[in-house]
Write an enzyme that holds these catalytic residues in place. Structure first.
Site, PDB file in Angstrom:
ATOM      1  N   ASP A 197       1.122  -0.816  -0.304  1.00  0.00           N
ATOM      2  CA  ASP A 197       0.501  -0.034   0.091  1.00  0.00           C
ATOM      3  C   ASP A 197       0.835   1.373  -0.464  1.00  0.00           C
ATOM      4  O   ASP A 197       2.036   1.443   0.770  1.00  0.00           O
ATOM      5  CB  ASP A 197      -0.625  -0.408   1.327  1.00  0.00           C
ATOM      6  CG  ASP A 197      -1.803   0.631   1.234  1.00  0.00           C
ATOM      7  OD1 ASP A 197      -2.776   0.874   0.408  1.00  0.00           O
ATOM      8  OD2 ASP A 197      -1.965   1.868   2.135  1.00  0.00           O
ATOM      9  N   ASP A 319     -10.324   0.753  -4.824  1.00  0.00           N
ATOM     10  CA  ASP A 319      -9.890   2.978  -4.694  1.00  0.00           C
ATOM     11  C   ASP A 319     -10.638   3.750  -5.794  1.00  0.00           C
ATOM     12  O   ASP A 319     -10.898   4.932  -6.087  1.00  0.00           O
ATOM     13  CB  ASP A 319      -9.123   2.963  -4.709  1.00  0.00           C
ATOM     14  CG  ASP A 319      -8.414   2.740  -3.346  1.00  0.00           C
ATOM     15  OD1 ASP A 319      -9.146   2.862  -2.685  1.00  0.00           O
ATOM     16  OD2 ASP A 319      -6.818   2.346  -3.627  1.00  0.00           O
TER      17      ASP A 319
HETATM   18  O1  ISL Z   1      -8.829   6.276  -3.747  1.00  0.00           O
HETATM   19  C1  ISL Z   1      -7.632   7.912  -3.420  1.00  0.00           C
HETATM   20  C2  ISL Z   1      -7.740   8.799  -3.540  1.00  0.00           C
HETATM   21  O2  ISL Z   1      -8.793   9.484  -3.887  1.00  0.00           O
HETATM   22  C3  ISL Z   1      -6.070   7.166  -3.641  1.00  0.00           C
HETATM   23  O3  ISL Z   1      -5.468   8.979  -3.968  1.00  0.00           O
HETATM   24  C4  ISL Z   1      -5.735   6.287  -2.986  1.00  0.00           C
HETATM   25  O4  ISL Z   1      -5.383   7.026  -1.308  1.00  0.00           O
HETATM   26  C5  ISL Z   1      -4.475   5.992  -2.955  1.00  0.00           C
HETATM   27  O5  ISL Z   1      -4.881   5.141  -3.966  1.00  0.00           O
HETATM   28  C6  ISL Z   1      -3.633   5.331  -1.613  1.00  0.00           C
HETATM   29  O6  ISL Z   1      -4.999   3.866  -1.094  1.00  0.00           O
HETATM   30  C7  ISL Z   1      -3.934   2.851  -0.580  1.00  0.00           C
HETATM   31  O7  ISL Z   1      -4.138   3.619   0.401  1.00  0.00           O
HETATM   32  C8  ISL Z   1      -4.927   4.056   1.358  1.00  0.00           C
HETATM   33  C9  ISL Z   1      -6.693   3.153   1.204  1.00  0.00           C
HETATM   34  O8  ISL Z   1      -7.806   3.900   2.275  1.00  0.00           O
HETATM   35  C10 ISL Z   1      -6.513   2.504  -0.233  1.00  0.00           C
HETATM   36  O9  ISL Z   1      -8.353   2.145  -0.065  1.00  0.00           O
HETATM   37  C11 ISL Z   1      -5.785   1.970  -0.027  1.00  0.00           C
HETATM   38  O10 ISL Z   1      -5.899   1.400  -2.110  1.00  0.00           O
HETATM   39  C12 ISL Z   1      -4.269   4.808   2.634  1.00  0.00           C
HETATM   40  O11 ISL Z   1      -3.911   3.268   3.197  1.00  0.00           O
END
Ligand code: ISL
Ligand code: CA
Length: 533
Positions: A197, A319
């Site tokens: 992540d 996402d």
């Molecule tokens: O969907 C987003 C914001 O609009 C992306 O920026 C997302 O936050 C980013 O891709 C990071 O995502 C990952 O880490 C986040 C989590 O909420 C997401 O589900 C995960 O895929 C924090 O852990």
């Protein structure tokens, strides 16, 4: 040949996949009961979004114990059984590794509040200004400030994401040692690797204020810095002991940055998720939507194909809104769903398929904020409210981009609960489940589901579709065409991204089309996809 170059990887969002005990929440026994579905699809691995202990501020991306399964998903025995049962079907299990931050419920964080504890420096703590100013001017990913005051420690802590997701401080070497132990714990249990992540944000070089930006002020202090590369190389040493695989989720990554993160000679990651092709329908950030421009999308895909020898390919995840209404057409739901499947499964790279994509699931049909769960959507609503944006417009902005679009429960059958649960689902089920569901598509030889199965088999049959080089042929306003080549064998793919007929110069013996036809003369029907030999 690495196994992950031959495999299709399937992402499961456990909360929404299959409930087994009627509490309305998908769980691990539910996943086990659906392994046959994955086997039928021919997937080589599943990536599970987080199932660790978590208070669910961000549905598991806020971990409070890396060595425990969240009770709502089952037990450690269930997890072990899942790994074993998947293995017996030739399916590997990949875990989500969330190490940029932990939940503020994690005992590291709770201990960190005490400045004399061994955990005192596990997080980024800083003092604010004398007049209540925050430690710096950075802004977070979820539309809120990224500093939160802790009354016990009398300092602020950094959180790039939700308030209860505190960023770990990798300047403290003890943090990396903890993470290595977590990796070993899961690798010993037999997981095949990790989806990492926001892995390119780990290292913050300083906590200085930066030039103000429209969004994400401060980014240059933590985006893909050398410190992160060093951490990844150290993690790789552990991963190599188990021959494990990693894919990094890397926000704002350019091809140059990607090469440094997953080039073969780097000893860091195996591949990354780029976001650039997902940005063809937005200005800078996803809340500012614009019309989807197919040609920009094609050119972007071609650029990434050229710049990296191998990478992850995806059109959906937990996402992102669903791909058919976004890159395809609601009016040509089935045709465009199959076209997008063809794209995903015939370009070079490892395809990642997100649950529900194989039956053409669509965005949610919610009509008000109250029906949503996503912390990001709720925060953004608050921000928009602060700017006095009227409710209708706020909803319009949120509905188009909310992550809950992809998080509604899997539609297994046409019943009122879609076969997902016997109880009350944690997030509403799309009312289109009477038409869009797996059971109906199993009956229909012409369905999106059967198309995915068929192409998955075709890919297994033809090495050229997996290992062949990628040669772009046409990137027009409607048509995307390319050829895969390997040792004398070649296959050509032509895709019409429009609701009108379109011409292509591609010719060859027809292998597949998503329309009934016998041969191919160069005219593509609306949203037609052809594969030619
Ligand atoms: O969907 C987003 C914001 O609009 C992306 O920026 C997302 O936050 C980013 O891709 C990071 O995502 C990952 O880490 C986040 C989590 O909420 C997401 O589900 C995960 O895929 C924090 O852990
Ligand atoms: Ca359950």
């Amino acid at each position: 040949m690495e196994w992950w170059k031959d495999a299709i990887i399937y992402q499961i969002y456990p909360r929404s996949f299959q409930d087994s005990n009627g509490d309305g929440i998908g769980d691990i026994p539910g996943i086990i009961s659906r392994l046959d579905h994955l086997q039928e699809l021919g997937v080589g691995a599943v990536w599970l979004s987080p199932v660790y202990k978590s208070p669910n501020a961000d549905n598991g991306y806020d971990i409070s114990d890396y060595r425990e399964i969240n009770p709502e998903y089952g037990t450690m025995e269930d997890m072990e059984q899942l790994i074993a049962e998947a293995k017996s079907r030739g399916i590997r299990v990949i875990m989500d590794l969330v190490i940029n931050h932990t939940s503020t419920d994690h005992y590291w964080f709770r201990s960190s509040r005490d400045r004399t504890s061994p955990y005192a420096d596990y997080y980024y703590w800083a003092r604010g200004g004398a007049n209540g100013e925050l430690p710096n001017n950075w802004t977070g990913f979820f539309g809120e400030d990224c500093w939160e005051f802790d009354p016990e420690r009398c300092e602020y802590y950094l959180h790039l994401f939700a308030r209860s997701q505190a960023d770990l401080n990798y300047h403290n070497p003890a943090v990396l040692e903890e993470v290595k132990d977590i990796l070993r714990f899961w690798l010993e249990k037999g997981v095949a690797g990790f989806r990492c992540d926001v892995i390119n944000l780990l290292w913050k070089d300083s906590l200085e204020s930066s030039k103000k930006r429209l969004a994400l002020t401060g980014l240059e202090h933590y985006l893909s810095l050398e410190g992160t590369h060093g951490i990844l190389r150290q993690l790789r040493e552990v991963l190599d002991e188990y021959n494990a695989f990693t894919v990094g989720e890397t926000v704002f990554v350019t091809p140059e940055m990607a090469r440094d993160l997953c080039g073969r000679d780097r000893g860091e990651l195996d591949m990354v998720f780029s976001f650039q092709h997902m940005e063809c329908d937005q200005y800078f950030i996803k809340w500012f939507k614009r019309k989807f421009r197919p040609q920009v999308f094609f050119d972007c895909l071609v650029k990434w194909q050229k710049e990296l020898d191998w990478n992850a390919v995806y059109l959906e995840n937990h996402d992102q809104p669903r791909s058919i209404p976004r890159f395809g057409s609601k009016a040509y739901w089935k045709e465009s769903g199959k076209l997008l499947a063809t794209l995903l499964l015939t370009v070079r790279g490892t395809p990642f398929l997100y649950q529900g994509q194989e039956i053409g699931m669509m965005d949610f049909d919610f009509t008000r904020l109250r029906q949503l769960n996503d912390v990001e959507s709720k925060n953004v609503d608050k921000v928009l409210r602060r700017y006095h944006i009227p409710r209708k417009l706020r909803w319009k902005i949120i509905a188009r981009s909310s992550r809950d679009n992809a998080r509604t429960p899997f539609q297994w059958d046409g019943g009122p609960k879609a076969g997902f649960t016997g109880g009350r689902p944690w997030l509403g089920i799309n009312s289109n489940c009477a038409e869009i569901n797996l059971a109906a598509q199993e009956e229909d030889p012409d369905s999106i589901w059967n198309w995915y199965k068929d192409l998955s088999a075709l890919r297994r049959e033809h090495t050229v579709l997996r290992q062949g080089s990628f040669v772009p042929l046409e990137t027009g306003r409607q048509v995307f065409a390319y050829r895969r080549e390997l040792a004398g064998e070649s296959m050509t793919v032509a895709l019409n991204f429009s609701g009108q007929n379109a011409q292509t110069a591609c010719r060859g013996t027809l292998v597949r089309s998503n329309y009934p036809r016998n041969g191919f003369d160069g005219t593509l029907r609306p949203w037609e996809a052809v594969i030619l030999a």
